[in-house]
Design an enzyme around this catalytic site. Sequence first.
Site, PDB file in Angstrom:
ATOM      1  N   SER A 223     -43.105   0.537   5.897  1.00  0.00           N
ATOM      2  CA  SER A 223     -43.221  -0.446   6.877  1.00  0.00           C
ATOM      3  C   SER A 223     -44.429  -0.374   7.501  1.00  0.00           C
ATOM      4  O   SER A 223     -45.030  -1.365   8.222  1.00  0.00           O
ATOM      5  CB  SER A 223     -41.899  -1.036   7.675  1.00  0.00           C
TER       6      SER A 223
ATOM      7  N   HIS B 101     -42.210  -4.322   0.467  1.00  0.00           N
ATOM      8  CA  HIS B 101     -41.629  -4.137   1.992  1.00  0.00           C
ATOM      9  C   HIS B 101     -40.293  -4.998   2.023  1.00  0.00           C
ATOM     10  O   HIS B 101     -40.797  -6.258   2.264  1.00  0.00           O
ATOM     11  CB  HIS B 101     -42.638  -4.409   2.836  1.00  0.00           C
TER      12      HIS B 101
ATOM     13  N   GLU C 193     -42.412  -8.660   1.544  1.00  0.00           N
ATOM     14  CA  GLU C 193     -43.875  -8.528   1.577  1.00  0.00           C
ATOM     15  C   GLU C 193     -44.295  -7.629   0.338  1.00  0.00           C
ATOM     16  O   GLU C 193     -43.913  -6.521   0.186  1.00  0.00           O
ATOM     17  CB  GLU C 193     -44.184  -7.663   2.815  1.00  0.00           C
TER      18      GLU C 193
END
Length: 646
Positions: A403, A424, A436
């Site tokens: 992250s 992510h 993501e």
Amino acid sequence: MSVVTIARQGTIAVVTIDNPPVNALSQAVRQGLVDAVSALDGDPHISAVVLVCAGRTFIAGADVSEFDKPPQPPHLPDVVSAIELAAKPWIAAIHGSALGGGFEVALGCRFRLATADASVGLPEVTLGIVPGAGGTVRTLRLAGVEAAVDLVTTGKPVRAPRALELGLIDRIVEGDLRAAAIAFAGDALALPQPLSLRPAPTVPDAFWMETEAAIAKRARGEVAPLRALACLRRASETDFAAALQFERATFLELRASEQAAALRHVFFAERAAPRPAGLSGVQVLPLRNTAVIGGGTMGAGIAAALRDAGLPVILIERDDAAVERGIANLRDIFAGAVKRGRLTEAAAEARLAGVTGSTDYAALADTDLVIEAVFEELSVKRQVFEQLGRVCRPDAVLATNTSYLDPRAIAEGLPNPGRFIGLHFFSPANVMKLLEIVPTPQTAEQTLATGFALGRMLGKVPVRAGICEGFIGNRILKRYRAEAEALVGQGVAIAAVDAAMRGYGFAMGPFEAQDLGGLDIAFLQREGVRAAGQDVPETLGDILVRAGRKGQKTGGGWYDYKPGDRRPVPSEEVARLLGARIEPGLALDAEAIADRLVGAMAREGEAILSEGIAEKTSDIDLVEIHGYGFPRWRGGPMFGTRSTST
Ligand code: 3H9
């Protein structure tokens, strides 16, 4: 070709709507239906009409893309009335979904047949509106007050077997739906009365008041569910025509509202997200089996999401005890789903049976996709990819769930770096919709397209993000928190900031949320950057963590907590610890506080766009809505700004 056609089979007419992709009720479809009613009413050889749809679904509703324009005749309430009061009875044959205006058309029919896997519903509130063609008025008469309230105010569709129990449909058909509907229409002598002619059920006033209070609490500022309830109450308490008029007026008012515009924006953004235009035609790699490295909270959540999509998973951990813990984490996740009624015991067992624990990377020799979810430290992650580079097939997709770290650094030295990508997930990974997708400059298009294909398989909202600290979501979160701290530094009470953001529509304010998640995560990350020699100014949160206040888990963070009680209590200790950093004086009302914080998010979003970290404003809105609890009905932090086309 006409979107509505008529075929005749003996004395039965089959009216087919063919308006891909989802048979939405465009002006042409509405006109076609009205024309069909006239034509068939005037045809002495026809005794009944079957309404079917071509393609993947029955009518999915009004055409949402027409909602920005003035309504064009024939209006849907008139179409439904024409069908309902036609001289020849209409019978709906439902496959796929009959939603919104689509279900309203089915309610105009005298009988509703459906396939077992069909679903029906009135999802209008999810678009910030109420049903606009008799949905509240007829559903109430068909299924009673409670079922109607549930269907209309939640917007959740119901599967055919449950719909049958509730009386929303009349029969489930196995096998050929069209043939069954034609056969039924040929035999149907005594059909139920049109719904508009049936009496409306009533309930005591107390029911409406209690339901209103419950919905108001849940809605947190979203208006449509309460307005839908008001329509149902009117439907119960007045005659059909007056209730229909009230519903229509409410529909037209809300259709023009800011909340409806915001929800339409999200609706189309969500549908565009899984299939980015730039990747159309790019071949996707096969995803037959998967592996997750690391069985902690994140790894287990990712493994559960993969299993929910039916993919087999190998779970790799350092040693046998860690494998055991990882499997236990997964068992807990599935047991939780059983407890909440989302999975049967047998299904939970099958999910778990599809996970193979191992400590041996050699087990990954034929794996299509590996997702790394180990400790957030570069050297640890690099070691993982070194091993993966040795054992995995050269075309296996290798993903990191980092992250904060730079994916380029993680992938350094990896053979075939084109198959490397950042995926992510957000915790809990089997629940949160946001994914993501972070390509490096070396990631091949095929790998990127495969990331999006995975997003679709898992039912996620995938958003492409460029590489920067925190990607899209955590970068905005950092700015949001910094602005919240700035307000506190200027004298705004911590509790006032949280209350303002709850009032705005978040489930929690920024400080309460940090107390729940733990202040130490962001603190450690800042400490890491400091250790690397960068100057990171001390935040107010740092002061609290250094004083041992890491959040609820340590009995206090931004607030105090009584043992066993999650309710935040303003803290004198915090006031003392932060006193030197606070300059009292700024008085802001809730709206001004929310404006400051959302404005800060939007400005960070603008920066993210201008740097090319996000491709479009609507992607940023989706990240905030699906990853960070931004109220959906506000459209996202960028929606108000609309500086870039979506
Ligand atoms: C309403 O009916 C109001 C009435 O009460 C009153 C009227 C007076 N309109 O979701 P997908 C497009 S409000 C226009 O990926 P799936 C969608 O954008 C309406 N377009 O498919 C996408 O386009 P593209 C209440 C629509 O198979 C494509 O269709 N109805 C509409 O995963 C495929 O969509 C709803 O809220 C629409 N209504 O799921 C139902 N619906 O290919 C909304 C879809 O260009 N729809 N599109 O990206 C759904 O829930 C799903 O589409 C459905 C199919 C379950 C039907």
